[in-house]
Write an enzyme that holds these catalytic residues in place. Structure first.
Site, mmCIF file in Angstrom:
data_model
loop_
_atom_site.group_PDB
_atom_site.id
_atom_site.type_symbol
_atom_site.label_atom_id
_atom_site.label_comp_id
_atom_site.label_asym_id
_atom_site.label_seq_id
_atom_site.Cartn_x
_atom_site.Cartn_y
_atom_site.Cartn_z
ATOM 1 C CD GLU A 227 46.510 -23.245 -33.815
ATOM 2 O OE1 GLU A 227 47.593 -22.640 -33.822
ATOM 3 O OE2 GLU A 227 46.112 -23.945 -34.751
ATOM 4 C CB CYS A 261 49.672 -16.126 -30.388
ATOM 5 S SG CYS A 261 48.654 -15.929 -31.853
HETATM 6 P P1 NAD Z 1 45.392 -19.199 -21.082
HETATM 7 O O1 NAD Z 1 46.173 -20.424 -21.386
HETATM 8 O O2 NAD Z 1 45.514 -18.607 -19.725
HETATM 9 O O3 NAD Z 1 43.823 -19.470 -21.272
HETATM 10 C C1 NAD Z 1 43.295 -19.891 -22.516
HETATM 11 C C2 NAD Z 1 41.936 -20.540 -22.287
HETATM 12 O O4 NAD Z 1 42.117 -21.786 -21.605
HETATM 13 C C3 NAD Z 1 40.982 -19.728 -21.434
HETATM 14 O O5 NAD Z 1 39.691 -19.817 -21.984
HETATM 15 C C4 NAD Z 1 41.049 -20.422 -20.079
HETATM 16 O O6 NAD Z 1 39.900 -20.275 -19.288
HETATM 17 C C5 NAD Z 1 41.207 -21.867 -20.519
HETATM 18 N N1 NAD Z 1 41.765 -22.765 -19.512
HETATM 19 C C6 NAD Z 1 42.582 -22.464 -18.469
HETATM 20 N N2 NAD Z 1 42.882 -23.594 -17.779
HETATM 21 C C7 NAD Z 1 42.275 -24.620 -18.420
HETATM 22 C C8 NAD Z 1 42.226 -26.028 -18.210
HETATM 23 N N3 NAD Z 1 42.872 -26.614 -17.191
HETATM 24 N N4 NAD Z 1 41.509 -26.776 -19.057
HETATM 25 C C9 NAD Z 1 40.857 -26.208 -20.100
HETATM 26 N N5 NAD Z 1 40.859 -24.881 -20.349
HETATM 27 C C10 NAD Z 1 41.554 -24.097 -19.517
HETATM 28 O O7 NAD Z 1 45.760 -18.135 -22.204
HETATM 29 P P2 NAD Z 1 45.318 -16.607 -22.347
HETATM 30 O O8 NAD Z 1 46.003 -15.779 -21.310
HETATM 31 O O9 NAD Z 1 43.838 -16.497 -22.487
HETATM 32 O O10 NAD Z 1 45.939 -16.261 -23.781
HETATM 33 C C11 NAD Z 1 47.273 -15.883 -23.961
HETATM 34 C C12 NAD Z 1 48.092 -17.042 -24.490
HETATM 35 O O11 NAD Z 1 47.473 -17.579 -25.632
HETATM 36 C C13 NAD Z 1 49.483 -16.629 -24.938
HETATM 37 O O12 NAD Z 1 50.409 -17.626 -24.578
HETATM 38 C C14 NAD Z 1 49.348 -16.552 -26.451
HETATM 39 O O13 NAD Z 1 50.556 -16.717 -27.158
HETATM 40 C C15 NAD Z 1 48.416 -17.681 -26.702
HETATM 41 N N6 NAD Z 1 47.719 -17.525 -27.975
HETATM 42 C C16 NAD Z 1 48.022 -18.395 -28.981
HETATM 43 C C17 NAD Z 1 47.401 -18.239 -30.222
HETATM 44 C C18 NAD Z 1 47.708 -19.175 -31.368
HETATM 45 O O14 NAD Z 1 46.962 -19.156 -32.329
HETATM 46 N N7 NAD Z 1 48.741 -19.992 -31.299
HETATM 47 C C19 NAD Z 1 46.475 -17.207 -30.403
HETATM 48 C C20 NAD Z 1 46.191 -16.359 -29.343
HETATM 49 C C21 NAD Z 1 46.811 -16.533 -28.119
#
Ligand code: NAD
Length: 483
Positions: A227, A261
């Site tokens: 997502e 998002c």
């Molecule tokens: P992010 O990608 O920085 O982090 C998301 C999660 O991934 C965190 O728990 C982080 O610790 C983890 N992570 C980071 N590097 C990783 C790796 N190499 N392997 C595994 N896990 C890892 O995102 P964020 O800043 O927490 O959230 C904002 C983003 O999320 C925005 O782009 C937003 O659009 C998106 N988002 C999407 C949805 C959806 O349903 N499509 C919902 C909410 C947020």
């Protein structure tokens, strides 16, 4: 409950870091047979008890969410409402969606009865974002649990307390082995969870991180739901209720300080009504209250680096000829960013091609709805979208032409509040679905079983078959399906 932002909880005793992942996953695996053995009715009872406890302590959850994200009380309350509704739906419908059912076996295999059922995968790893730290994880967590899996949740490093609160309340409501376990930490911990041979990973976060998650999951062929981010567009037709469209556009773009998002980042409005629409949007956006004040409409933009992304998008758009309708350089007072509305932004500027993830709305005029659809579909993302027109059937037709996983007609983000609807995107927004029947099946393995009811008259699946069997079979198929 106080209206001031509460102090964050300390992340005291949750297992933390990559080295903790193995034990946490092993614990979840040991608990899984017990949880699966409760059956759909037993799990529904347990998940219902959890939901009731969550609602009884709703103020506490609101405080934990606010302490870690800084969002306004109303934005946090909205999360709690959605958590309860989605959890109720998953618990109530898992049985009817997933339990064994008969399917027709067809004329050629008439002697067989055929069934399909959806069994639990085992242990599901859920990696969550910070922006909706309760509502977003509860989609995969609720569905995976309702389907009979146990779950290891790695909340965002910015919101470990919300993850722990969810796991603690489930443990309190449901005595027995913990079926939702937490491991805290940053990207390295998430990567360790991807490599921990769990049975599926549900990832929600940025599309860039999604690519890394998928690469790590590929090592063990661990299936994954992504997502990712979005760049949602609204199409406003000439016959739209402009007041309603402007009100919805400003809320969808600015609530949660634009860190959603499925937040609205682009509007394509038909030229004849564009000036009036822009005035309505501008008036509403300019009136919003920002900051730490108790009656604020917008809280902070949580990550300092995100503020710089927002600033860069706005500066680039303005440098390339965009018009500032509301806000500008003066909107930036970190950690707060006041609403910014831009018009006439070149389609290839970063403010229109990349996720801004802040309180910025671009409104561009188009000659026709056809042009609006083309522009809305032009980007790499395909998460949500919306259409405003007084003609509902035309609205549905326009929605059908949008390259997006979810579209609302004459509303914004309504799909996220309907637990029976699948949630997810296409393109850079990811793949797979949470919520609804698709979300329940996402965390299940499909098993097809046939049971022979009587010996067939023709038996092609045997070396001892009669020499005429295949000839008769081919003749039968030609008669049945050959015209
Ligand atoms: P992010 O990608 O920085 O982090 C998301 C999660 O991934 C965190 O728990 C982080 O610790 C983890 N992570 C980071 N590097 C990783 C790796 N190499 N392997 C595994 N896990 C890892 O995102 P964020 O800043 O927490 O959230 C904002 C983003 O999320 C925005 O782009 C937003 O659009 C998106 N988002 C999407 C949805 C959806 O349903 N499509 C919902 C909410 C947020």
């Amino acid at each position: 409950m106080s209206t001031a932002t509460p102090a964050p909880l300390r992340d005291a005793d949750a297992p933390s870091g990559p080295s903790a992942v193995g034990d946490v996953v092993a614990g979840a695996r040991a608990a899984q047979p017990w949880w699966e053995g409760l059956g759909f009715a037993g799990r529904k009872k347990a998940l219902d008890a959890w939901r009731v406890l969550i609602l009884r302590r709703a103020d506490e959850l609101v405080d934990v969410i606010r302490a870690e994200t800084g969002k306004t009380a109303d934005d946090a309350r909205l999360e709690v409402v959605l958590v309860a509704d989605h959890l109720r739906w998953a618990a109530a419908h898992a049985g009817s969606v997933l339990r064994r059912r008969r399917v027709p076996s067809g004329l050629l295999m008439f002697n067989q009865s055929a069934t399909v059922e959806y069994r639990p995968l085992g242990v599901v790893g859920v990696i969550g974002p910070w922006n909706y730290p309760a509502f977003i994880p509860i989609g995969p967590v609720g569905a995976a649990l309702a389907a009979g899996n146990t779950v290891v949740l790695k909340p965002s490093e910015l919101t470990p307390g919300v993850g722990r609160w969810l796991a603690d309340t489930l443990a309190e409501a449901v005595p027995g082995p913990a079926v939702l376990r937490i491991v805290t930490g940053g990207g390295e911990t998430g990567a360790a969870l991807c490599r921990a041979a769990v049975d599926k990973i549900s990832f929600t976060g940025s599309s860039a991180t999604g690519r890394r998650v998928m690469a790590a999951c590929a090592e063990n062929l661990t299936p994954v739901v992504i997502e990712g981010g979005g760049k949602d567009a609204m199409i406003v037709a000439a016959d739209a209720d402009l007041d309603a469209a402007a009100d919805a556009a400003v809320w969808a773009a600015m609530s949660n300080a634009g860190q959603t998002c499925v937040g609205l980042e682009r509007v394509y409005v038909v030229a004849g009504v564009a000036d009036r629409f822009l005035r309505l949007v501008g008036d509403r956006a300019a009136a919003l209250r920002v900051g730490d004040r108790p009656d604020a409409d917008l809280g902070p933009v949580l990550l300092p680096r995100q503020i710089e992304v927002v600033r860069a998008h706005v500066q680039d758009a303005v440098a390339r000829g965009a018009r500032l309708v509301v806000g500008g350089a003066e909107s930036f007072a970190p950690p707060h960013v006041a609403p910014i509305v831009l018009a006439d932004v070149p389609e290839d500027s970063v403010a229109l091609t990349e996720e801004t993830f802040g309180p910025v709305l671009v409104v561009n005029r188009v000659a026709s709805v056809d042009e609006a659809v083309d522009r809305a579909n032009a980007g790499a993302y395909g998460l949500g979208g919306s259409v405003y027109t007084r003609d509902r059937s035309r609205g549905r037709a326009i929605a059908g032409r949008m390259r997006a996983g979810m579209v609302s007609v004459n509303a914004v983000i309504a799909f996220a509040g309907i637990p029976a609807l699948p949630f997810g995107g296409v393109g850079d927004s990811g793949f797979g679905r949470v919520h609804g029947p698709d979300g329940l099946r996402e965390f299940s393995r499909t098993q097809a079983v046939t049971t022979q009811r009587f010996r067939p008259v023709l038996q092609p699946n045997s070396f001892g078959r009669d020499p005429g069997t295949m000839r008769t079979l081919v003749r039968m198929v030609r008669t049945l399906y050959g015209r």
